[in-house]
Motif scaffolding. Structure first.
Motif, PDB file in Angstrom:
ATOM      1  N   SER A 140       1.600  -6.551  27.759  1.00 28.46           N
ATOM      2  CA  SER A 140       1.767  -5.176  27.299  1.00 28.46           C
ATOM      3  C   SER A 140       1.603  -4.258  28.505  1.00 28.46           C
ATOM      4  O   SER A 140       1.065  -4.650  29.533  1.00 28.46           O
ATOM      5  CB  SER A 140       0.753  -4.816  26.209  1.00 28.46           C
ATOM      6  OG  SER A 140      -0.555  -4.828  26.722  1.00 28.46           O
ATOM      7  N   GLU A 152       0.837  -0.009  29.530  1.00 27.05           N
ATOM      8  CA  GLU A 152       0.477   1.336  29.075  1.00 27.05           C
ATOM      9  C   GLU A 152       0.807   2.326  30.182  1.00 27.05           C
ATOM     10  O   GLU A 152       0.341   2.184  31.307  1.00 27.05           O
ATOM     11  CB  GLU A 152      -1.011   1.398  28.742  1.00 27.05           C
ATOM     12  CG  GLU A 152      -1.432   2.706  28.138  1.00 27.05           C
ATOM     13  CD  GLU A 152      -2.883   2.697  27.697  1.00 27.05           C
ATOM     14  OE1 GLU A 152      -3.550   3.710  27.924  1.00 27.05           O
ATOM     15  OE2 GLU A 152      -3.327   1.685  27.145  1.00 27.05           O
ATOM     16  N   LYS A 155       1.350   2.872  24.873  1.00 30.83           N
ATOM     17  CA  LYS A 155       1.360   1.433  25.048  1.00 30.83           C
ATOM     18  C   LYS A 155       2.679   0.873  24.542  1.00 30.83           C
ATOM     19  O   LYS A 155       3.125   1.225  23.461  1.00 30.83           O
ATOM     20  CB  LYS A 155       0.199   0.810  24.272  1.00 30.83           C
ATOM     21  CG  LYS A 155       0.009  -0.656  24.525  1.00 30.83           C
ATOM     22  CD  LYS A 155      -1.246  -1.134  23.832  1.00 30.83           C
ATOM     23  CE  LYS A 155      -1.474  -2.591  24.089  1.00 30.83           C
ATOM     24  NZ  LYS A 155      -2.685  -3.079  23.452  1.00 30.83           N
ATOM     25  N   THR A 156       3.294   0.023  25.356  1.00 26.43           N
ATOM     26  CA  THR A 156       4.541  -0.622  24.936  1.00 26.43           C
ATOM     27  C   THR A 156       4.315  -2.115  24.883  1.00 26.43           C
ATOM     28  O   THR A 156       3.634  -2.676  25.725  1.00 26.43           O
ATOM     29  CB  THR A 156       5.690  -0.311  25.922  1.00 26.43           C
ATOM     30  OG1 THR A 156       5.362  -0.835  27.194  1.00 26.43           O
ATOM     31  CG2 THR A 156       5.951   1.183  26.007  1.00 26.43           C
ATOM     32  N   GLN A 157       4.857  -2.753  23.901  1.00 23.03           N
ATOM     33  CA  GLN A 157       4.784  -4.208  23.759  1.00 23.03           C
ATOM     34  C   GLN A 157       6.138  -4.792  24.080  1.00 23.03           C
ATOM     35  O   GLN A 157       7.156  -4.140  23.900  1.00 23.03           O
ATOM     36  CB  GLN A 157       4.402  -4.579  22.307  1.00 23.03           C
ATOM     37  CG  GLN A 157       3.037  -4.117  21.909  1.00 23.03           C
ATOM     38  CD  GLN A 157       1.946  -5.092  22.286  1.00 23.03           C
ATOM     39  OE1 GLN A 157       2.194  -6.273  22.476  1.00 23.03           O
ATOM     40  NE2 GLN A 157       0.738  -4.599  22.400  1.00 23.03           N
TER      41      GLN A 157
END
Length: 90
Positions: free
Chosen positions: A80, A82, A87-89
């Motif tokens: 992940s 941030e 936050k990006t997955q």
């Protein structure tokens, strides 16, 4: 260290001896330039994954081969990320 995405594999049956046994992947930088290049993979990354890529002597150290002709290495797979508290997955 650069954030990249793995976009392909490289198969080379004939190559410089110091590259023997290395898994070579095509990666694309995830920035405004979107430069594409080849990096040796030491962590088992797959196509589509976001990865951390180092270059120069740091890459050769990661490969454990100071005399190799590789100048980029994938040293991490990003789970992940941030940025600016977002936050990006993957």
């Amino acid at each position: 260290m650069n954030i990249c995405q793995v976009v392909g594999h490289v198969w080379a049956t004939k190559k410089e001896e110091s590259l023997a046994g290395l898994k070579l992947m095509v990666v694309k930088e995830l920035d405004a330039r979107e430069r594409t290049f080849v990096a040796a993979d030491v962590v088992g990354a797959g196509i589509g994954e976001r990865v951390l890529v180092v270059s120069g002597s740091t890459a050769r150290r990661a490969l454990g081969r100071d005399n190799t002709s590789a100048d980029c290495a994938i040293v991490g797979i990003i789970d992940s990320l941030e940025v600016d508290r977002e936050k990006t997955q993957q």
